[in-house]
Each structure stands twice: as structure tokens, then as C-alpha cells.
Write an enzyme that holds these catalytic residues in place. Structure first.
Site, short mmCIF file in Angstrom:
data_model
loop_
_atom_site.label_atom_id
_atom_site.label_comp_id
_atom_site.label_asym_id
_atom_site.label_seq_id
_atom_site.Cartn_x
_atom_site.Cartn_y
_atom_site.Cartn_z
N PHE A 43 -36.44 -11.99 34.49
CA PHE A 43 -37.85 -12.41 34.62
C PHE A 43 -38.77 -11.64 33.69
CE2 PHE A 43 -38.16 -8.60 37.23
CZ PHE A 43 -39.44 -8.15 36.93
N LYS A 57 -30.32 -20.48 30.93
CA LYS A 57 -30.63 -20.43 32.36
C LYS A 57 -31.59 -19.27 32.52
CE LYS A 57 -30.26 -18.77 35.92
NZ LYS A 57 -31.47 -18.21 36.60
N GLU A 60 -35.63 -17.72 37.48
CA GLU A 60 -36.32 -18.71 38.32
C GLU A 60 -37.72 -18.22 38.72
OE1 GLU A 60 -33.66 -16.86 38.82
OE2 GLU A 60 -32.93 -16.93 40.88
N ARG A 61 -38.05 -16.94 38.36
CA ARG A 61 -39.39 -16.43 38.70
C ARG A 61 -40.46 -16.97 37.75
NH1 ARG A 61 -37.22 -15.38 42.51
NH2 ARG A 61 -35.70 -13.74 42.81
N SER A 85 -30.13 -7.15 35.90
CA SER A 85 -29.76 -5.90 36.58
C SER A 85 -28.27 -5.61 36.41
CB SER A 85 -30.12 -6.02 38.06
OG SER A 85 -29.49 -7.15 38.61
N CYS A 142 -37.19 -2.90 30.62
CA CYS A 142 -35.92 -2.16 30.61
C CYS A 142 -36.01 -0.95 29.70
CB CYS A 142 -34.78 -3.07 30.17
SG CYS A 142 -34.97 -3.58 28.47
N GLU A 181 -32.71 2.77 39.49
CA GLU A 181 -33.78 2.13 38.73
C GLU A 181 -34.86 1.65 39.71
OE1 GLU A 181 -32.99 -1.79 36.98
OE2 GLU A 181 -33.98 -1.09 35.15
#
Ligand code: NAD
Length: 499
Positions: free
Chosen positions: A150, A174, A177-178, A227, A282, A384
Site C-alpha cells: 500500500f 495485483k 487493496e488499500r 511485509s 520501507c 518493524e
């Protein structure tokens, strides 16, 4: 009625058929602003079939013509920058200037990919044997997929798609979805730029769509960012299904601060790299390691008022330092880590947990948080957090400080701030981390170098963008030929050698 976001397949927007939808929130208000279709296995299989058919002609198109489509895309995306940034910021929550940076870093890889015809050239050896010439060529893989997070909804899809397309592959994205709207707009722009329908597709979805991609033999390579547990799952499942995979995971990026560092420069770097985009990067710095008590005390003294003064704002407030977190769950997770840090005995110097945005009390906002006296055994150090929380770990010596990022399970980025060339050179050579900054807090390599973390920050052996991306998205064929073909030497039963 709530807006619905479907998929982008075969050159057009289509509605989802699975009957399953995910919520897309407005992080400023906490309200659902759209419903995103979650694709079924059958829908993903239809996308792949479409992409496979479209790839044949695209793969046969000469590399320079393919590059011209990317050039046109670059022009269109630059014109559409305000719109792309608005779409992205509305769903992610990052500020508009930061959203433009997200798009821009993606477009820099498009610029790189325009030069890929040069990197796709093969090798040639004339006269490798009597009348024998040997040459190699790079060919596209076919249909490849990108599964993206996201936090960079423009940059990471473009990092994956632009080199893949330039190399002649068809691409199935793909996205997260957020925040699916920006990737959907990117698909429209590719089409407008002249990319044949079906060569770039967006299929929205969750684990069901991801698994359909991973188990489908027509998908030849998977590029993932997200992640670490999911990165590992994708890497292992893709490899078990005979696919190439490059999967980039989470991070815990340290900044080592030497006693000779310019403390004003350090503090500017830390507030930007630690709190920009609400720490949802990140390559965000989440651990500061001052060397020596005097350095640590000076750092805390200068940093504290700067963290207290951070301006948290609505995502459309261009004067804000950062906006809301992406979801309610993300906010709860970050607050949970701050609670945990207090329980673990770290000193919470600045506490942003109570921050409320007036008039937007249901938005996912949190003020900047600063911990001092964090120790390596604490979970807030090991795990994290992915939020606007900076931990200060005090080290007595350079060796003690330098060992921290090297032994941490993540190895994405790291920085050292110093005025001493010997120390910087020693650190860059020895540190066990993939991307290093010297007086640069977010050392994201430029497009024609490669991006990739080490240890649990990266699974797979080739990095993103730069020359590695051409190796990842092509397969090498080597041809050994003999002319004139009339030479008669009789049958040879021993393996041919150069002796
Ligand atoms: P995530 O792992 O939750 O999701 C990433 C993608 O995986 C999404 O497309 C999601 O739909 C899919 N996914 C989620 N759960 C899945 C499952 N169980 N099975 C199959 N697919 C699944 O990550 P996120 O929250 O979107 O992004 C944040 C994470 O990404 C952070 O850990 C961050 O450090 C990392 N990240 C890493 C880099 C890098 O280059 N190393 C860059 C950006 C973000």
C-alpha cells in the site's frame, strides 16, 4: 451509492464478478470511500489468458518501438501528475507533495526502462571454433506478475512494470487493496500511450488472487514488495511452482551518528526520514544510534522540540509534514507498539498517541513519538513498527553502533552521519545491509542502480530496477552455429572441447 473499483483487463475497466469486495477508506475521516472488487481464482485465470495472448505480439515488437510507448507514457503521466498524486493521497493519506514524489520515483524507472533496448543486446563471439560463431540473446519471459504494497501505490508498480514491459513481457499487477485507484489510472495511461490491450492488466484482490497468480503455470516471474512474512511465503510458493521470484520485505533502518557529525544536519535528516509519510516507508529511519553519551544528549536535546513541532495534517494539506496512517488497524498497531515500548522500559520522550485532528476525530492520525534508552532486546527495537516512531539506541563506541544494523534480522537500508572519511569507508565496506547512505538518510538508489535489501528484507537473488531488472525479466538463449555447413568431420562421440 459507494463507488466501486473493479479491474483493468484487456484494455478496459471491468466490474468484479466474485461478489466479494474490500473497503477503501478515507484515512482523514475513517469513512469508506469506495469498494474494491476482490478477484476470484477464475477471474485471475481469465486475466492471465488475456495477457498471454497479448504478449505474443508485444514480445515480437522491436525493442525501440516498445520503448517509444514508455516514452509516451512518461509524457502522459507527467501531464497527469496532479491527478495521480491526488488519487494516491486520497486513499493512502500521504501529503500531495509526498505523493508527487511517489509518482516521480516511479517515473524515473520508466525513464531508465526507455534505455533498456541497449541493455537487451546479446553477446557475440566470432570464430569460437573452426567456422563456429557463438552468440546470446535475451528474450522476454512471457507473462509476469507484480504484487505490491500500500505504501507506494505508484512507485512500486512502475518499478516492476516498466522494465518488464520494456523487455517484452505482459504484466499482471495485483496492487494493494488499500489504495487501488492510482494503479487503475496508470493502466489507463499505458493504454493511451499505445500499449496494446492486455499487455498491462490490474487485478484487484487479496490472498485468493495472489494464490491464483502463484499457482498458475503461465506466470513466469513474480515481483513482490510488502511485509517479510508474506515476502517469504510468495518467494517459497513461487519457487515451488517453477517461477522466478524477487520478494522484498520489511525493514528496520538505522542511522549511526558519529560524535563529529553536524548535529543540525542530523536532526533535519532524522525528522524527514523518520516521520515523512507517517513513517510508512520501507526506507524510513526508525532507529537512531548516537555514539557516545555527549552525542546522545546533544541529539535528544535538539531532536525533542523538532518532534514535538511536527505538523500532522490532512492529506490535502500541503503544509503538513505528514498525514494520517493508512488504516485503523495500522494506527492501532503503531499505538500498540508505543504502549509496549513504555512497558518494556524505554523512555518515551515525545508521546504522540493522544493527537486528535480537530473536526476529523475518526481519522487515523497520530503525533510523532520519540523513544530514548531503547535497548536491542526490546521488541520495539527488533520489530518493524511502520509508523512515526523513532527509537534512540545509545552506543558507547563506533564498533558497538556498527554491529547493530549488521546483526539485525532486517537489512534494507542504513545510514551513517560523520565528517570522517575513514569511518564512512570502513562502515560502508563492512555493514551487512543492502543499501547504505553516507550523510544521506534515505539511500534509495537512483533508477539505473539497483534497489534491494538483504537478510529478511529481501528474498531472491536479483534486485529491482537497474541492470538486475533486465536479467530478471529476460531469459538468455545461447546459439552455437557453424558455417559453412558443408564441412564433413564424421561423427563425434566425445563432448566437443576447445582442446
Ligand atoms: P503486506 O505484506 O500486508 O501486503 C503486500 C501485498 O501482499 C498486498 O498486495 C497484499 O494484498 C498481499 N497480501 C497480504 N497478505 C497476503 C497473504 N496472506 N497472502 C498473499 N498475499 C497477501 O504489506 P503492506 O502492509 O501493504 O506494506 C507494508 C510493508 O511493505 C512493510 O513491511 C514495508 O516495510 C514493506 N515494504 C518493503 C519495501 C522494500 O522495498 N523492501 C518497500 C515498500 C514496503
Amino acid at each position: 451509492m459507494t463507488r466501486q473499483i473493479g479491474h483493468f483487463i484487456g484494455g478496459k475497466k471491468v466490474e468484479g464478478l466474485s461478489g466479494r469486495f474490500g473497503d477503501v477508506f478515507d484515512p482523514n475521516t475513517g469513512e469508506v470511500q469506495a469498494k474494491v472488487a476482490l478477484a476470484s481464482k477464475a477471474e485471475v485465470e481469465a486475466v492471465i489468458a488475456n495477457a498471454e495472448a497479448a504478449q505474443v505480439e508485444w514480445g515480437n515488437t522491436n525493442p525501440q518501438r516498445r520503448a517509444r510507448v514508455l516514452m509516451k507514457f512518461l509524457e502522459l503521466a507527467n501531464k497527469d501528475m496532479d491527478n495521480l498524486a491526488r488519487l494516491l493521497s486520497n486513499e493512502h493519506g500521504k501529503t500531495i507533495p509526498d505523493a508527487k514524489g511517489d509518482v516521480q520515483r516511479g517515473l524515473e524507472v520508466v525513464e531508465f526502462a526507455i534505455g533498456i533496448p541497449h541493455l537487451m543486446k546479446g553477446e557475440y563471439t566470432e570464430g569460437a571454433g573452426p567456422g563456429i560463431d557463438v552468440y546470446s540473446m535475451r528474450q522476454p519471459l512471457g507473462v509476469v506478475a507484480g504484487i505490491t504494497p500500500f505504501n507506494f501505490p505508484a512507485m512500486i508498480p512502475l518499478w516492476k512494470a516498466a522494465p518488464a514491459l520494456a523487455c517484452g513481457n505482459a504484466f499482471v499487477l495485483k496492487p494493494s487493496e488499500r489504495d487501488p485507484s492510482c494503479p487503475m489510472r496508470i493502466a489507463e495511461l499505458f493504454l493511451e500511450a499505445g500499449l496494446p490491450p492486455g499487455v498491462f492488466n490490474v487485478v484487484n484482490g487479496d490472498k485468493e488472487a495472489v494464490d491464483a497468480i502463484l499457482y498458475d503455470p503461465r506466470i513466469k516471474a513474480v515481483g513482490f514488495v510488502g511485509s517479510s512474512p508474506i515476502a517469504q511465503y510468495i518467494y517459497e510458493t513461487a519457487a515451488a511452482n517453477n517461477k522466478r521470484a524477487q520478494c522484498f520485505g520489511g525493514a528496520k533502518n538505522h542511522m549511526i551518528i558519529m560524535p563529529d557529525a553536524d548535529m543540525d544536519q542530523v536532526v533535519d535528516a532524522l525528522v524527514g526520514a523518520g516521520f515523512g509519510s507517517a513513517g510508512e516507508r520501507c526506507m524510513a529511519i526508525s532507529v537512531a544510534v548516537p555514539v557516545g553519551e555527549a552525542t546522545a544528549n546533544a541529539l535528544i536535546e535538539k531532536l525533542t522540540p523538532r518532534v514535538e513541532a511536527l505538523k500532522v495534517g490532512l492529506s490535502n494539506d500541503s503544509t503538513a509534514d505528514y498525514g494520517p496512517m493508512v488504516t485503523k488497524e495500522a494506527l492501532a498497531r503503531v499505538k500498540g507498539y508505543v504502549d509496549l515500548g513504555v512497558q518494556e522500559g524505554a523512555k518515551l520522550v515525545v508521546d504522540g498517541r493522544g493527537f486528535k485532528m480537530q473536526g476529523y476525530e475518526n481519522g487515523y492520525f497520530i503525533g510523532g513519538c520519540l523513544f530514548d534508552n531503547v535497548t536491542p532486546d526490546m521488541r520495539i527495537y527488533k520489530e518493524e513498527i511502520f509508523g512515526p516512531v523513532l527509537s534512540v539506541v545509545r552506543a558507547k563506541t563506533y564498533e558497538e553502533a556498527a554491529a547493530l544494523p549488521s546483526t539485525h534480522e532486517y537489512g534494507n537500508g542504513v545510514a551513517i552521519f560523520t565528517r570522517d572519511g575513514d569511518t564512512a569507508r570502513d562502515f560502508t565496506a563492512r555493514v551487512n545491509v543492502g543499501m547504505v547512505g553516507v550523510n544521506v538518510p534515505i539511500p534509495v538508489p537512483i533508477a539505473y542502480y539497483t534497489f534491494g535489501g538483504w537478510k529478511r528484507s529481501g528474498f531472491g537473488d536479483l534486485n529491482q530496477h537497474g541492470t538486475d531488472s533486465v536479467r530478471f525479466y529476460t531469459k538468455t538463449k545461447t546459439v552455437t552455429s557453424r558455417w559453412p555447413s558443408g564441412t564433413k568431420e564424421g561423427a563425434e562421440f566425445v563432448i566437443p572441447t576447445m582442446s
